[in-house]
Enzyme design. Structure first.
Site, PDB file in Angstrom:
ATOM      1  N   THR A   1       0.827  -1.202   0.000  1.00 45.17           N
ATOM      2  CA  THR A   1       0.000   0.000   0.000  1.00 45.17           C
ATOM      3  C   THR A   1       0.865   1.256   0.000  1.00 45.17           C
ATOM      4  O   THR A   1       0.612   2.203  -0.755  1.00 45.17           O
ATOM      5  CB  THR A   1      -0.943  -0.004   1.222  1.00 45.17           C
ATOM      6  OG1 THR A   1      -1.953  -0.988   1.007  1.00 45.17           O
ATOM      7  CG2 THR A   1      -1.600   1.346   1.438  1.00 45.17           C
TER       8      THR A   1
ATOM      9  N   THR B   1      13.921   4.942  10.041  1.00 41.21           N
ATOM     10  CA  THR B   1      14.776   3.779  10.278  1.00 41.21           C
ATOM     11  C   THR B   1      14.160   2.550   9.646  1.00 41.21           C
ATOM     12  O   THR B   1      12.969   2.296   9.791  1.00 41.21           O
ATOM     13  CB  THR B   1      14.967   3.580  11.802  1.00 41.21           C
ATOM     14  OG1 THR B   1      15.568   4.760  12.323  1.00 41.21           O
ATOM     15  CG2 THR B   1      15.839   2.374  12.099  1.00 41.21           C
TER      16      THR B   1
ATOM     17  N   CYS C   1     -21.635  -7.437   1.466  1.00 44.74           N
ATOM     18  CA  CYS C   1     -21.739  -7.806   2.877  1.00 44.74           C
ATOM     19  C   CYS C   1     -20.390  -8.174   3.472  1.00 44.74           C
ATOM     20  O   CYS C   1     -20.196  -8.094   4.679  1.00 44.74           O
ATOM     21  CB  CYS C   1     -22.662  -9.003   3.036  1.00 44.74           C
ATOM     22  SG  CYS C   1     -24.276  -8.728   2.350  1.00 44.74           S
TER      23      CYS C   1
END
Lengths: 129, 373
Positions: free
Chosen positions: B50, B215, B303
């Site tokens: 992502t 980091t 759903c």
């Protein structure tokens, strides 16, 4: 599937009163495929009481459990009592529903109420009973 | 896991412990670069697929906004690309979505038609994880190169799974993620071709060549590198194994269940992806019953999604909401075997039958013959 309570899972795995009633006294349908759930309730009325309640449901686990619970809660009740079944009561009986399912899947009480209205309308028109 | 223990050094530090961590990262960078035919200095480690997609879409568009503010993505991109593009829209960019056909395939000519003078980025995924369709990236890259427009591809479901070579594909940037090929979760990488401009999203230190401050997650980076090496070595046998299982399920499941259709492209598809829509029933209830039988699947039904919206991929392919509600996706992994296919073939038909017996749509169909496709 931890998103659902044990009670929801139990009703989903073993739904009560699935099916249709032949020559029902009332039918109520709610929902649409875009929101995802469609419920049809069938009722048989004797005197002023729900002698039989059956349903068919297209939808998620919550929708099926809700339908099953509503049918169980309504069975044997008077029409006025059955009209008082609210989505909140159904959710409570099921040990809660996920927040995002509360509105879309919790249409069982509405479908039952529509079936009762349908029966009453037929009565008013001078139908049987 | 030595990088959580004795080799805990920060790769930015100059002492010996830092050196050890830096060397480990260099090895991993080389391993990831080799997986996709890139140079090690063209690999930027990120926190996830992502993040790689956000970085590519926003970073490449922002780096070029003086040239223009128009971007093109396909309608079936993952939300990490699609929503990044929509964010750019809020920031004043113009967004054009390229449609797909009923197999989820992008037509390169449809991309060409949408290119404008001010187009500064095209982003089309290499393959779609929901329906498995593999897109014609090389042809699209040929078009973007003609117009001198940077081209990013989200290869998160392909890198480490099927052969991916940035030179052959001709892309300028490519996203990948470790969890897609047995690497650790929470680690990704972005390939950016040398010379292509990208604006950092994270400011701070000069890690990752100054393009991604912070980091580094050394243990995850090392794990990603190792997974990349293994994926490269075993790719041919993995592809063969997964494709065989997929072909069996794609052919045999609809043969046993009426009104069940395969979604996605019949040939150009990911090796382990068998996606379907089952009519008259809903995906989440299928998923739950399959889960109770020990079969893990996913679904693009409304759903199933937390947003309660049907998969934008299935809708973009022209499927109705009713059909999309019955979506079910089986993905095979390297540990799956023939018996697993046999088992699904055995348990799935009764589950479908049980839900159909409950379905008012199926009742309507059996009584009137209406509603079937």
């Amino acid at each position: 599937m931890p998103i659902y309570s044990e009670k929801v899972m139990e009703h989903f795995m073993n739904p009560r009163n699935v099916g249709e009633i032949e020559n029902p006294d009332g039918v109520g349908e709610v929902g649409n495929p875009v929101c995802g759930d469609i419920m049809t309730f069938y009722i048989k009325v004797n005197g002023n009481r729900l002698e039989d309640v059956k349903f068919k449901t297209f939808g998620c686990g919550a929708a099926i459990a809700v339908s099953s619970m509503v049918s169980e809660m309504a069975m044997g009740k008077t029409l006025d009592e059955a009209k008082k079944i609210t989505p909140r009561l159904v959710a409570e009986e099921l040990g809660g529903l996920p927040q995002n399912k509360f509105h879309c899947s919790n249409l069982g009480a509405q479908a039952l109420s529509k079936a009762i209205d349908n029966y009453r309308k037929k009565q008013a028109k001078g139908g049987k009973k | 896991m030595p990088y959580l223990d004795e080799l805990f050094g920060n790769p930015s530090c100059l002492h010996d412990w830092g050196d050890a961590a830096r060397e480990a990262m260099d090895t991993a960078r080389e391993q990831v670069a080799q997986l996709i035919g890139a140079g090690a200095d063209e690999i930027i480690f990120t926190g996830s697929g992502t993040e790689s997609n956000n970085f590519a879409v926003k970073g490449m568009a922002l780096a070029q906004q003086s040239k223009g503010k128009h971007i093109i993505v396909s309608a079936i991109e993952h939300f990490s690309v699609l929503h990044s593009a929509k964010t750019l829209e809020k920031w004043g960019f113009k967004l054009t979505e390229v449609p797909v056909d009923r197999y989820g395939m992008v037509d390169p000519d449809e991309v060409r038609k949408r290119i404008r003078k001010d187009t500064v980025l095209v982003s089309i995924m290499h393959a779609n994880g929901e329906v498995g369709t593999i897109e014609p990236i090389e042809e699209i890259a040929g078009i973007t190169r003609e117009h001198n427009i940077p081209f990013h591809t989200d290869a998160i479901v392909t890198a480490g799974t099927i052969p991916v070579n940035v030179q052959e594909l001709g892309v300028d940037a490519l996203s990948l993620a470790g969890n897609q090929f047995y690497g650790p979760k929470g680690i990704g990488a972005l390939y950016v071709r040398k010379g292509v401009r990208i604006m950092p999203l994270l400011d701070g230190g000069v890690q990752e060549g100054g393009r991604r401050a912070g980091t580094e997650n050394v243990p995850a980076v090392v794990g990603l590198g190792k997974a990349a090496e293994l994926a490269k070595n075993d790719m041919a046998s993995r592809v063969k194994h997964l494709s065989h299982l997929r072909e069996r399920l794609l052919a045999e499941l609809p043969a046993r269940i009426d009104h069940m259709v395969v979604t996605g492209h019949p040939e150009n598809r990911l090796p382990g992806n068998a996606s379907f829509c089952v009519e008259f029933i809903e995906g989440e209830s299928m998923l739950m019953l399959l889960n109770s039988q020990g079969v893990a699947v996913t679904s693009g039904s409304a759903c199933t999604s937390r947003a309660l919206k049907a998969s934008h991929v299935l809708i973009a392919m022209g499927l109705s909401h009713e059909i999309a509600q019955g979506s079910v996706l089986f993905t095979f992994g390297i540990d799956n075997a023939e018996e697993d296919v046999d088992y699904v073939l055995e348990v799935m038909p009764p589950i479908v039958e049980r839900l159909r017996q409950m379905s008012p749509l199926y009742a309507k169909f059996t009584k009137t013959g209406k509603g079937g496709h």
